[in-house]
Design an enzyme around this catalytic site. Structure first.
Site, PDB file in Angstrom:
ATOM      1  N   ASP A  25       0.799  -1.247   0.000  1.00  0.00           N
ATOM      2  CA  ASP A  25       0.000   0.000   0.000  1.00  0.00           C
ATOM      3  C   ASP A  25       0.824   1.286   0.000  1.00  0.00           C
ATOM      4  OD1 ASP A  25      -1.913  -1.934   0.241  1.00  0.00           O
ATOM      5  OD2 ASP A  25      -2.719  -1.273   2.162  1.00  0.00           O
ATOM      6  N   GLU A  73      -4.608  -0.809  -1.305  1.00  0.00           N
ATOM      7  CA  GLU A  73      -5.905  -0.879  -0.625  1.00  0.00           C
ATOM      8  C   GLU A  73      -6.857   0.042  -1.375  1.00  0.00           C
ATOM      9  OE1 GLU A  73      -5.948   0.033   3.588  1.00  0.00           O
ATOM     10  OE2 GLU A  73      -8.135   0.095   3.619  1.00  0.00           O
ATOM     11  N   LYS A 130      -6.682  -4.723  -3.029  1.00  0.00           N
ATOM     12  CA  LYS A 130      -7.270  -5.454  -1.901  1.00  0.00           C
ATOM     13  C   LYS A 130      -8.282  -4.555  -1.182  1.00  0.00           C
ATOM     14  CE  LYS A 130      -3.479  -4.480   1.361  1.00  0.00           C
ATOM     15  NZ  LYS A 130      -4.209  -3.578   2.239  1.00  0.00           N
ATOM     16  N   LYS A 133      -7.587  -4.932   4.967  1.00  0.00           N
ATOM     17  CA  LYS A 133      -6.273  -4.570   5.478  1.00  0.00           C
ATOM     18  C   LYS A 133      -5.257  -5.659   5.128  1.00  0.00           C
ATOM     19  CE  LYS A 133      -8.127  -0.927   7.284  1.00  0.00           C
ATOM     20  NZ  LYS A 133      -8.151   0.275   6.418  1.00  0.00           N
ATOM     21  N   VAL A 158       3.256   0.339   4.172  1.00  0.00           N
ATOM     22  CA  VAL A 158       2.524   1.085   5.199  1.00  0.00           C
ATOM     23  C   VAL A 158       1.097   0.535   5.328  1.00  0.00           C
ATOM     24  CG1 VAL A 158       3.858   3.172   4.819  1.00  0.00           C
ATOM     25  CG2 VAL A 158       1.772   2.852   3.509  1.00  0.00           C
ATOM     26  N   THR A 159       0.498   0.770   6.492  1.00  0.00           N
ATOM     27  CA  THR A 159       1.151   1.228   7.705  1.00  0.00           C
ATOM     28  C   THR A 159       1.525  -0.013   8.528  1.00  0.00           C
ATOM     29  OG1 THR A 159      -0.961   1.438   8.921  1.00  0.00           O
ATOM     30  CG2 THR A 159      -0.129   3.413   7.824  1.00  0.00           C
ATOM     31  N   CYS A 163      -2.076  -2.515   7.743  1.00  0.00           N
ATOM     32  CA  CYS A 163      -2.062  -3.456   6.619  1.00  0.00           C
ATOM     33  C   CYS A 163      -0.817  -4.337   6.584  1.00  0.00           C
ATOM     34  CB  CYS A 163      -2.239  -2.694   5.317  1.00  0.00           C
ATOM     35  SG  CYS A 163      -3.905  -1.993   5.177  1.00  0.00           S
ATOM     36  N   GLN A 203       8.743 -13.661  21.666  1.00  0.00           N
ATOM     37  CA  GLN A 203       8.418 -15.076  21.889  1.00  0.00           C
ATOM     38  C   GLN A 203       9.031 -15.972  20.808  1.00  0.00           C
ATOM     39  OE1 GLN A 203       4.203 -15.567  23.489  1.00  0.00           O
ATOM     40  NE2 GLN A 203       4.012 -13.642  22.374  1.00  0.00           N
TER      41      GLN A 203
END
Ligand code: C5J
Length: 228
Positions: A25, A73, A130, A133, A158-159, A163, A203
């Site tokens: 995007d 987007e 798309k 997001k 971005v961002t 997205c 993690q």
């Protein structure tokens, strides 16, 4: 051929032959004054600042022969793919579909929905529109990745927390190894970008890895030098 990028939380091992770059995007509507990002009250300058770094990543990927996928987007002109919940939320100065200085906001084919000229797709590169997001929702992305034989994805754009992160999580759930180019992604909120990078790699890389564009370029150069 294997490549190993210095990355966080530990080295990212990938094969350039089955790795694709996905640039999310990088559109005028998010990056320039008069677009959707600005209509939501955001300062677009931090997003403009990463354009040269994304351009460097694109050049690096192209030189290494990685397939490049660009997303945008945007919605159909009749807004049939834009749920009212998305269009009517909040109080933006301009809503999706309204007419602004770069044409109708986030509508396919309008100037604002185009990718900024510095990052224009090269001939043959995949450009996916798309409505959501995440880049996997309501697009042909899974088919493209299957046809390319992609196993690893390098992400930029971005961002970061909207997205880019949504797409990275979707990809991770589908079994792709994902590396986010940390200096080729940006948010309107510096704290959100920083938090997203942290949570992605926490993690033991629960969503994936992060590395700088220089680290990615160095890994590709080392792999090329080692394998010719
Ligand atoms: C947003 C995006 N932030 N591309 N879109 O609405 O992240």
């Amino acid at each position: 051929m294997r490549a190993i990028a210095d990355a966080q939380p530990f080295a990212f091992r990938f094969d350039p032959a089955d790795t694709a770059l996905i640039v999310i995007d990088m559109q005028r509507d998010f990056i320039e004054e008069g677009g959707f990002g600005a209509a939501l009250g955001n300062d677009v300058r931090p997003l403009q600042a990463i354009v040269p770094t994304v351009a460097r990543l694109l050049a690096t990927a192209r030189a290494a022969g990685l397939p490049v996928i660009h997303t945008r987007e945007c919605h159909r002109r009749d807004l049939s793919d834009c749920p009212p919940a998305k269009r009517e939320r909040g109080t933006p100065a301009l809503r999706i579909g309204d007419r602004g200085p770069m044409g109708r906001i986030l509508i396919a084919g309008e100037p604002g929905a185009e990718i900024v000229p510095e990052l224009a797709p090269a001939p043959g590169e995949i450009v996916l529109d798309k409505p959501g997001k995440g880049a996997f929702y309501a697009t042909d992305l899974p088919d493209h990745l299957a046809r390319l034989g992609t196993r690893s994805l390098i992400l930029a754009g971005v961002t970061t927390e909207v997205c880019v992160q949504t797409t990275m999580r979707e990809a991770n759930d589908r079994g792709f190894e994902c590396l986010l180019a940390e200096d080729a992604t940006e948010s309107y909120f510096p704290a959100f970008r920083a938090a997203t990078l942290e949570m992605i790699r926490a993690q033991g890389a629960i969503v994936g890895w992060t590395a700088t564009v220089d680290q990615i370029a160095a890994a590709l150069a080392r792999a090329e030098a080692a394998h010719g």
